[in-house]
Design a protein around this motif. Structure first.
Motif, mmCIF file in Angstrom:
data_model
loop_
_atom_site.group_PDB
_atom_site.id
_atom_site.type_symbol
_atom_site.label_atom_id
_atom_site.label_comp_id
_atom_site.label_asym_id
_atom_site.label_seq_id
_atom_site.Cartn_x
_atom_site.Cartn_y
_atom_site.Cartn_z
ATOM 1 N N SER A 21 0.830 -1.205 0.000
ATOM 2 C CA SER A 21 0.000 0.000 0.000
ATOM 3 C C SER A 21 0.869 1.261 0.000
ATOM 4 O O SER A 21 1.739 1.411 0.869
ATOM 5 C CB SER A 21 -0.912 0.020 1.224
ATOM 6 O OG SER A 21 -1.580 1.257 1.338
ATOM 7 N N PRO A 22 0.641 2.194 -0.911
ATOM 8 C CA PRO A 22 1.422 3.439 -0.932
ATOM 9 C C PRO A 22 1.130 4.344 0.259
ATOM 10 O O PRO A 22 1.897 5.260 0.552
ATOM 11 C CB PRO A 22 1.004 4.099 -2.246
ATOM 12 C CG PRO A 22 -0.333 3.521 -2.573
ATOM 13 C CD PRO A 22 -0.330 2.131 -2.021
ATOM 14 N N ASP A 23 -0.004 4.113 0.967
ATOM 15 C CA ASP A 23 -0.370 4.969 2.100
ATOM 16 C C ASP A 23 0.287 4.530 3.407
ATOM 17 O O ASP A 23 0.176 5.234 4.415
ATOM 18 C CB ASP A 23 -1.895 4.964 2.287
ATOM 19 C CG ASP A 23 -2.618 5.517 1.066
ATOM 20 O OD1 ASP A 23 -2.058 6.425 0.405
ATOM 21 O OD2 ASP A 23 -3.726 5.034 0.767
ATOM 22 N N THR A 24 0.954 3.401 3.403
ATOM 23 C CA THR A 24 1.511 2.860 4.643
ATOM 24 C C THR A 24 2.498 3.827 5.288
ATOM 25 O O THR A 24 2.537 3.970 6.514
ATOM 26 C CB THR A 24 2.205 1.513 4.363
ATOM 27 O OG1 THR A 24 1.239 0.608 3.819
ATOM 28 C CG2 THR A 24 2.795 0.925 5.640
ATOM 29 N N PHE A 25 3.296 4.509 4.479
ATOM 30 C CA PHE A 25 4.357 5.362 5.006
ATOM 31 C C PHE A 25 4.002 6.851 4.931
ATOM 32 O O PHE A 25 4.883 7.707 4.890
ATOM 33 C CB PHE A 25 5.652 5.104 4.222
ATOM 34 C CG PHE A 25 6.059 3.657 4.194
ATOM 35 C CD1 PHE A 25 6.517 3.022 5.337
ATOM 36 C CD2 PHE A 25 5.968 2.916 3.014
ATOM 37 C CE1 PHE A 25 6.881 1.684 5.317
ATOM 38 C CE2 PHE A 25 6.338 1.580 2.980
ATOM 39 C CZ PHE A 25 6.789 0.963 4.136
ATOM 40 N N SER A 26 2.707 7.158 4.949
ATOM 41 C CA SER A 26 2.276 8.558 4.824
ATOM 42 C C SER A 26 2.069 9.247 6.164
ATOM 43 O O SER A 26 1.868 10.454 6.218
ATOM 44 C CB SER A 26 0.974 8.636 4.013
ATOM 45 O OG SER A 26 -0.062 7.903 4.669
ATOM 46 N N GLY A 27 2.096 8.513 7.269
ATOM 47 C CA GLY A 27 1.845 9.100 8.585
ATOM 48 C C GLY A 27 2.975 10.006 9.048
ATOM 49 O O GLY A 27 4.102 9.961 8.531
ATOM 50 N N PRO A 28 2.710 10.841 10.064
ATOM 51 C CA PRO A 28 3.718 11.791 10.549
ATOM 52 C C PRO A 28 4.945 11.111 11.161
ATOM 53 O O PRO A 28 6.029 11.685 11.168
ATOM 54 C CB PRO A 28 2.952 12.593 11.609
ATOM 55 C CG PRO A 28 1.796 11.719 12.011
ATOM 56 C CD PRO A 28 1.433 10.963 10.791
ATOM 57 N N LEU A 29 4.791 9.893 11.680
ATOM 58 C CA LEU A 29 5.927 9.209 12.294
ATOM 59 C C LEU A 29 7.032 8.917 11.281
ATOM 60 O O LEU A 29 8.214 8.864 11.635
ATOM 61 C CB LEU A 29 5.449 7.895 12.924
ATOM 62 C CG LEU A 29 6.473 7.122 13.761
ATOM 63 C CD1 LEU A 29 6.877 7.934 14.987
ATOM 64 C CD2 LEU A 29 5.909 5.773 14.198
ATOM 65 N N TRP A 30 6.630 8.761 10.014
ATOM 66 C CA TRP A 30 7.601 8.392 8.991
ATOM 67 C C TRP A 30 8.318 9.591 8.391
ATOM 68 O O TRP A 30 9.339 9.424 7.711
ATOM 69 C CB TRP A 30 6.916 7.605 7.868
ATOM 70 C CG TRP A 30 6.282 6.329 8.344
ATOM 71 C CD1 TRP A 30 4.956 6.055 8.457
ATOM 72 C CD2 TRP A 30 6.973 5.152 8.780
ATOM 73 N NE1 TRP A 30 4.752 4.795 8.936
ATOM 74 C CE2 TRP A 30 5.988 4.202 9.149
ATOM 75 C CE3 TRP A 30 8.310 4.802 8.912
ATOM 76 C CZ2 TRP A 30 6.302 2.944 9.615
ATOM 77 C CZ3 TRP A 30 8.625 3.539 9.382
ATOM 78 C CH2 TRP A 30 7.632 2.629 9.731
ATOM 79 N N ALA A 31 7.808 10.778 8.604
ATOM 80 C CA ALA A 31 8.399 11.969 7.988
ATOM 81 C C ALA A 31 9.841 12.151 8.464
ATOM 82 O O ALA A 31 10.106 12.265 9.655
ATOM 83 C CB ALA A 31 7.571 13.207 8.332
#
Length: 671
Positions: free
Chosen positions: A634-644
């Motif tokens: 899923s391309p959305d898996t790494f979209s959260g703020p923790l990954w920035a």
């Protein structure tokens, strides 16, 4: 002479080409561990001994009858081809796989290998008896040259260019060609022998000389396997590090048994002494460089083999006793293989076979020198020379005892089985005190002894590591089901909460035993803990879909990597067990191999999103620098703020060919 040379060269080439080939085929079934090669070598040495016993008995039988029997055996061996490993021999759990490997090899390649192993002494005996007065030992050098070329060509040419299917097909075709030439030679040579006069009288070798032959051959064989075990354990279980020591071993045969002989005592005895001293220095260090380890161990092994085989060549008998001479060499080789492959793991708690073999080498080489009345150990200076030699042997024994004694002094537990040596020891004192689990030179887990900090995730699994971020991000969305390939000390269980499930996969039952008895990560975790013994890939193949939120891949023993866990077929299995949007976390920290392009190629082939997370050392938290690659459909898996800022897309890396179960090439990813 062309027919003799062609037959012996082709048989030797096939004999040693099939060793890395069949080992690579079965390696994935048994966890990719370096011990697989040791057991394979043991099997090949024992079967080589059986071939030499057959050759010795064959030459004593009546010529008209024996040629028919040999030709029938060649036909039966050809009928078992092409090579194909039977999946029924795959292990089912945490059992010791030694007998499974031996049974698999026997049913897969046993008869063809046996017939190849008989050819060297038989062809030389045929030549000696058909050409009275001729010296056949140059054919032995030619045989070993063919063996060495087979070994060198496998990692440099065959493995990088051909898939396993093509390798087995070409080898099988080569065996059929060999069987035809050997059958023709058997028929002609037996007929030629019947027309010759009885052999001329010659002195028969005595029992003491035969024992010396066997002992020198056993020392060379034991050192070959011991040095190979050390290198494959701490670097990688790959054909190159199987082939290099074995090629040097064979090269020493070529040089020592070539007509003029290249062995010179004044050169190789000092080189051997210097090499053993260098090995002692590396054994006393905790983390020797690979660029010093491989050349030093290889050079020392070569010097040792030159000395052993050089002394054998100096005492080789009249060609009439040729098959008996080779029989004692094969018996010694098999004895060395049995001692290292079967006895040592049961008797020794650590890799003591290397120092024992070095000491035995010194003793038996001294015995060979004492038999030769032309050495300094006889004559005017015999007493000082013998005193110096004895002092050197005793000094080596004391040095090795001290090195291994210091290594085990601070160990709580040292445990050894088929998969290697595990060590548990406590480091430092006070609040910073930690309990450490290591395998080879690599730490596989550590835990603070301070009760207030013993639930901290340490080593490669800190909260800023790739796997730490993945677990923290996922548990914000509810209960977790986590799979972990590689148990270690059970550190990742520190992230578990009530209602979570952590399922660990490990091939080594000793690891599970130590994780429960010496560490508390598993016992302290509120999560439900499951441990599945057996090779992780085989276990996952048999299980129904596990629906993991996260599956962590961290099953590397020392810096050695099990290649079968990094093929595209393996990645497809992992994806089958992930939930939609789940993360596959691959730990790629490695001193010698760049695994980034391997994982990247698999991600591209399977159309997966890929991120790389690197974290720095944090001594206060007991955390090491680590390198993780995270994959998700899923391309959305790494979209959260923790990954920035933490997980970054992959930068340009070197391109390698996609790894599959049929193809892998470790040499292109060496750092």
């Amino acid at each position: 002479m062309i027919l003799y040379a062609t037959t012996i060269f082709l048989s030797a080439f096939l004999l040693f080409q099939v060793q890395p080939l069949i080992a690579k085929i079965i390696l994935p079934w048994f966890g990719g561990t370096a011990a697989v090669w040791t057991i394979c070598m043991l099997f090949f040495q024992v079967l080589l001994l059986a071939g030499y016993v057959y050759s010795h008995a064959y030459m004593r039988a009546q010529a008209p009858r024996r040629r028919h029997f040999h030709i029938v055996l060649l036909a039966l061996a050809a009928a078992t081809l092409p090579l194909a490993a039977n999946a029924a021999w795959k292990p089912s759990g945490g059992e010791n796989p030694t007998l499974l490997i031996l049974g698999l090899l026997a049913t897969t390649v046993g008869l063809p290998y046996f017939m190849l192993s008989t050819t060297g002494p038989l062809v030389q005996a045929w030549y000696a008896r058909s050409h009275r007065g001729a010296t056949p030992y140059r054919l032995f050098a030619l045989s070993n040259l063919g063996s060495m070329l087979a070994l060198v060509s496998y990692p440099l040419v065959v493995e990088p260019l051909m898939a396993l299917g093509w390798q087995t097909a070409i080898w099988s075709t080569g065996f059929v060609l060999f069987a035809l030439t050997c059958a023709l030679l058997s028929w002609r040579s037996s007929a030629d022998e019947a027309e010759l006069s009885p052999p001329e009288p010659s002195e028969k070798p005595g029992p003491s000389l035969q024992v010396l032959w066997m002992s020198l051959a056993a020392c060379a064989s034991a050192l070959l396997l011991a040095f190979t075990s050390h290198m494959t354990l701490n670097i990688a279980a790959i054909p190159f590090l199987w082939v290099l020591p074995l090629a040097l071993y064979l090269l020493s045969f070529v040089l020592c048994f070539e007509a003029s002989g290249w062995y010179r005592r004044w050169l190789f005895l000092p080189l051997l002494g210097a090499g053993i001293a260098g090995v002692c220095i590396t054994l006393s260090r905790s983390n020797p460089s690979v660029w010093s380890l491989i050349p030093l161990y290889s050079a020392t092994l070569f010097a040792a083999c030159m000395v052993c085989h050089g002394e054998l060549a100096r005492t080789k008998p009249h060609p009439r006793y040729l098959t008996g001479f080779y029989l004692m060499l094969a018996l010694g080789g098999a004895l060395g293989g049995v001692l290292v492959g079967l006895v040592a793991p049961q008797v020794f708690e650590n890799l003591y076979e290397l120092p024992v073999a070095m000491l035995a080498l010194c003793v038996f080489v001294s015995a060979a020198l004492l038999r030769d009345r032309s050495t300094l150990l006889h004559g005017r200076w015999r007493f000082p020379a013998r005193g110096v030699l004895l002092a050197l042997i005793v000094g080596l024994g004391v040095a090795l005892a001290r090195i291994y004694g210091d290594e085990s002094a601070d160990s709580r537990i040292t445990s050894r089985n088929f998969y290697g040596v595990l060590n548990v020891h406590d480091s430092s004192e006070g609040p910073e005190a930690m309990r450490v689990l290591s395998h080879g030179t690599i730490i596989h887990g550590k835990q603070f002894l301070d009760p207030d900090r013993r639930d901290w995730p340490t080593s490669y699994y800190g909260m800023t590591s790739g796997i730490g971020l993945a677990l923290i991000d996922a548990r914000a969305r509810g209960r977790l089901r986590v799979g972990v390939v590689g148990l270690g000390a059970g550190t990742l269980a520190a992230y578990g909460r009530r209602g979570d499930v952590f399922r660990f996969y490990d091939i080594n039952p000793k690891v599970a035993e130590l994780a429960r008895s010496e560490f508390t990560f598993l016992a302290d975790s509120p999560a439900q803990i499951e441990v599945a013994l057996g090779d992780a890939r085989l276990s996952l193949e048999r299980e129904p879909a596990q629906h993991f939120d996260i599956l962590a891949l961290d099953a590397f023993s020392s810096d050695s990597i099990p290649v079968h866990l990094l093929t595209v077929e393996a990645f497809a299995i992992y994806l089958h067990h992930l939930k939609p949007g789940g993360i596959l976390a691959v730990h790629i920290s490695n001193r010698y191999l760049d695994l980034v392009p391997v994982v990247q190629q698999a991600a591209r082939h399977l159309s997966l999103e890929l991120r790389r997370v690197e974290n720095d050392d944090d001594d206060a938290a007991g955390v090491y620098r680590s390198d993780w690659m995270l994959l998700s459909a899923s391309p959305d898996t790494f979209s959260g703020p923790l990954w920035a800022g933490a997980a970054r897309p992959l930068e340009a890396v070197r391109t390698v060919r996609l790894w599959t179960d049929d193809y892998s090439d470790l040499y292109r990813i060496l750092k």
